[in-house]
Design a protein around this motif. Structure first.
Motif, PDB file in Angstrom:
ATOM      1  N   GLU A   1       0.831  -1.208   0.000  1.00  0.00           N
ATOM      2  CA  GLU A   1       0.000   0.000   0.000  1.00  0.00           C
ATOM      3  C   GLU A   1       0.864   1.256   0.000  1.00  0.00           C
ATOM      4  O   GLU A   1       0.586   2.213  -0.720  1.00  0.00           O
ATOM      5  CB  GLU A   1      -0.919  -0.004   1.221  1.00  0.00           C
ATOM      6  N   ALA A   2       1.910   1.265   0.825  1.00  0.00           N
ATOM      7  CA  ALA A   2       2.803   2.426   0.905  1.00  0.00           C
ATOM      8  C   ALA A   2       3.535   2.636  -0.422  1.00  0.00           C
ATOM      9  O   ALA A   2       3.686   3.775  -0.889  1.00  0.00           O
ATOM     10  CB  ALA A   2       3.808   2.239   2.036  1.00  0.00           C
ATOM     11  N   ALA A   3       3.986   1.557  -1.033  1.00  0.00           N
ATOM     12  CA  ALA A   3       4.702   1.650  -2.310  1.00  0.00           C
ATOM     13  C   ALA A   3       3.786   2.162  -3.411  1.00  0.00           C
ATOM     14  O   ALA A   3       4.190   2.982  -4.255  1.00  0.00           O
ATOM     15  CB  ALA A   3       5.287   0.289  -2.688  1.00  0.00           C
ATOM     16  N   GLU A   4       2.548   1.707  -3.433  1.00  0.00           N
ATOM     17  CA  GLU A   4       1.595   2.150  -4.451  1.00  0.00           C
ATOM     18  C   GLU A   4       1.270   3.631  -4.303  1.00  0.00           C
ATOM     19  O   GLU A   4       1.085   4.331  -5.307  1.00  0.00           O
ATOM     20  CB  GLU A   4       0.317   1.309  -4.377  1.00  0.00           C
ATOM     21  N   ARG A   5       1.209   4.110  -3.084  1.00  0.00           N
ATOM     22  CA  ARG A   5       0.975   5.555  -2.874  1.00  0.00           C
ATOM     23  C   ARG A   5       2.151   6.369  -3.397  1.00  0.00           C
ATOM     24  O   ARG A   5       1.958   7.419  -4.021  1.00  0.00           O
ATOM     25  CB  ARG A   5       0.736   5.846  -1.387  1.00  0.00           C
TER      26      ARG A   5
ATOM     27  N   TYR B   1      16.239  -2.036  -1.283  1.00  0.00           N
ATOM     28  CA  TYR B   1      15.254  -1.020  -1.665  1.00  0.00           C
ATOM     29  C   TYR B   1      15.293   0.170  -0.710  1.00  0.00           C
ATOM     30  O   TYR B   1      15.142   1.325  -1.129  1.00  0.00           O
ATOM     31  CB  TYR B   1      13.855  -1.630  -1.675  1.00  0.00           C
ATOM     32  N   GLN B   2      15.496  -0.111   0.567  1.00  0.00           N
ATOM     33  CA  GLN B   2      15.584   0.975   1.537  1.00  0.00           C
ATOM     34  C   GLN B   2      16.770   1.881   1.220  1.00  0.00           C
ATOM     35  O   GLN B   2      16.642   3.116   1.204  1.00  0.00           O
ATOM     36  CB  GLN B   2      15.724   0.401   2.952  1.00  0.00           C
TER      37      GLN B   2
ATOM     38  N   THR C   1       6.574  -2.780  -4.827  1.00  0.00           N
ATOM     39  CA  THR C   1       5.211  -3.287  -4.998  1.00  0.00           C
ATOM     40  C   THR C   1       5.226  -4.703  -5.551  1.00  0.00           C
ATOM     41  O   THR C   1       4.522  -5.587  -5.049  1.00  0.00           O
ATOM     42  CB  THR C   1       4.411  -2.376  -5.958  1.00  0.00           C
ATOM     43  N   ASP C   2       6.024  -4.931  -6.590  1.00  0.00           N
ATOM     44  CA  ASP C   2       6.116  -6.262  -7.203  1.00  0.00           C
ATOM     45  C   ASP C   2       6.636  -7.292  -6.206  1.00  0.00           C
ATOM     46  O   ASP C   2       6.132  -8.425  -6.131  1.00  0.00           O
ATOM     47  CB  ASP C   2       7.042  -6.228  -8.423  1.00  0.00           C
ATOM     48  N   ASN C   3       7.647  -6.903  -5.434  1.00  0.00           N
ATOM     49  CA  ASN C   3       8.234  -7.822  -4.461  1.00  0.00           C
ATOM     50  C   ASN C   3       7.243  -8.150  -3.350  1.00  0.00           C
ATOM     51  O   ASN C   3       7.114  -9.307  -2.930  1.00  0.00           O
ATOM     52  CB  ASN C   3       9.503  -7.201  -3.868  1.00  0.00           C
ATOM     53  N   ALA C   4       6.525  -7.124  -2.874  1.00  0.00           N
ATOM     54  CA  ALA C   4       5.532  -7.331  -1.816  1.00  0.00           C
ATOM     55  C   ALA C   4       4.410  -8.242  -2.313  1.00  0.00           C
ATOM     56  O   ALA C   4       3.942  -9.123  -1.582  1.00  0.00           O
ATOM     57  CB  ALA C   4       4.973  -5.998  -1.350  1.00  0.00           C
ATOM     58  N   GLN C   5       3.990  -8.016  -3.554  1.00  0.00           N
ATOM     59  CA  GLN C   5       2.929  -8.843  -4.134  1.00  0.00           C
ATOM     60  C   GLN C   5       3.366 -10.302  -4.249  1.00  0.00           C
ATOM     61  O   GLN C   5       2.584 -11.220  -3.972  1.00  0.00           O
ATOM     62  CB  GLN C   5       2.543  -8.305  -5.519  1.00  0.00           C
TER      63      GLN C   5
END
Length: 222
Positions: free
Chosen positions: A61-65, A123-124, A190-194
């Motif tokens: 959610e955070a990445a998509e925002r 990523y961080q 986002t891709d990694n989280a998914q």
């Protein structure tokens, strides 16, 4: 000492919380047959998987925002927020998008700190480096960095910056290309989280129940 509903009700009122039935009392006394932990069974790995699922949902959610706000700031030319501001004389949307992007960046950075995987750390660090490369330009419009790499906004200084200056930092035709970099990194997160969510959701506990099924069953009982 056995915890009673009177004791928890008083505490919940002081904390501004509401309790449904005796679920908290039962959980504290260890006899809650509907608790999520009991639903998962004695396999503590299942509990960890549920917590992991929640972590990746919030990260996604955070990445998509961040993708959304970075994309708006990166877009230039006709129809962009910069051109709209120049035509109307109303610059509030531009300043608002900058503030939302900063908030989304900080949120994603915080979420990535909970991911101790190699990719999570990568990523961080990538986010922090992208911002660090544009530190001087950001400072000119009132955005500085704290020791953890989070962005801090001086709203008065930001609103004193010209649209051209802001576009030069965030826009695709500017010198910094900051928004494009943040968008690219956020998209990878986002891709990694998914992918992680898909993996966790497909796993099963010792009783053969999927994590998703257990969560839905638990929620239905509450």
């Amino acid at each position: 000492m056995r915890i009673t509903s009177t004791m928890t009700s008083g505490a919940s009122l002081e904390a501004g919380m509401s309790l449904t039935g005796n679920s908290l009392v039962n959980h504290l006394n260890g006899d809650d047959s509907n608790s999520l932990v009991n639903s998962l069974g004695e396999n503590h790995h299942s509990t960890a998987k549920v917590l992991t699922k929640g972590k990746y949902e919030k990260m996604k959610e955070a990445a998509e925002r961040l993708e959304e706000y970075a994309d708006a700031l990166n877009t230039t030319g006709k129809g962009s927020i910069y051109e709209k501001a120049r035509e109307s004389g109303d610059t509030s949307e531009v300043y608002g998008e900058v503030e939302k992007m900063v908030s989304a960046y900080n949120s994603l950075l915080d979420k990535l700190r909970t991911d101790m995987t190699t990719l999570g750390r990568f990523y961080q660090q990538s986010l922090k480096e992208a911002v660090e490369e544009n530190k001087e330009g950001l400072k000119n419009i009132g955005i500085t960095l704290d020791r953890n790499g989070r962005m801090i906004i001086d709203k008065d200084k930001l609103k004193g910056a010209s649209i051209d200056t802001i576009e030069n930092i965030f826009g695709s035709e500017g010198t910094g290309t900051l928004s494009a970099k943040l968008y690219m990194i956020a998209e990878k997160v986002t891709d990694n989280a998914q992918a992680n969510l898909k993996s966790v959701s497909s796993q099963y506990n010792a009783a053969g129940n999927s994590v998703d099924t257990l969560i839905r069953t638990y929620d239905a009982k509450r």
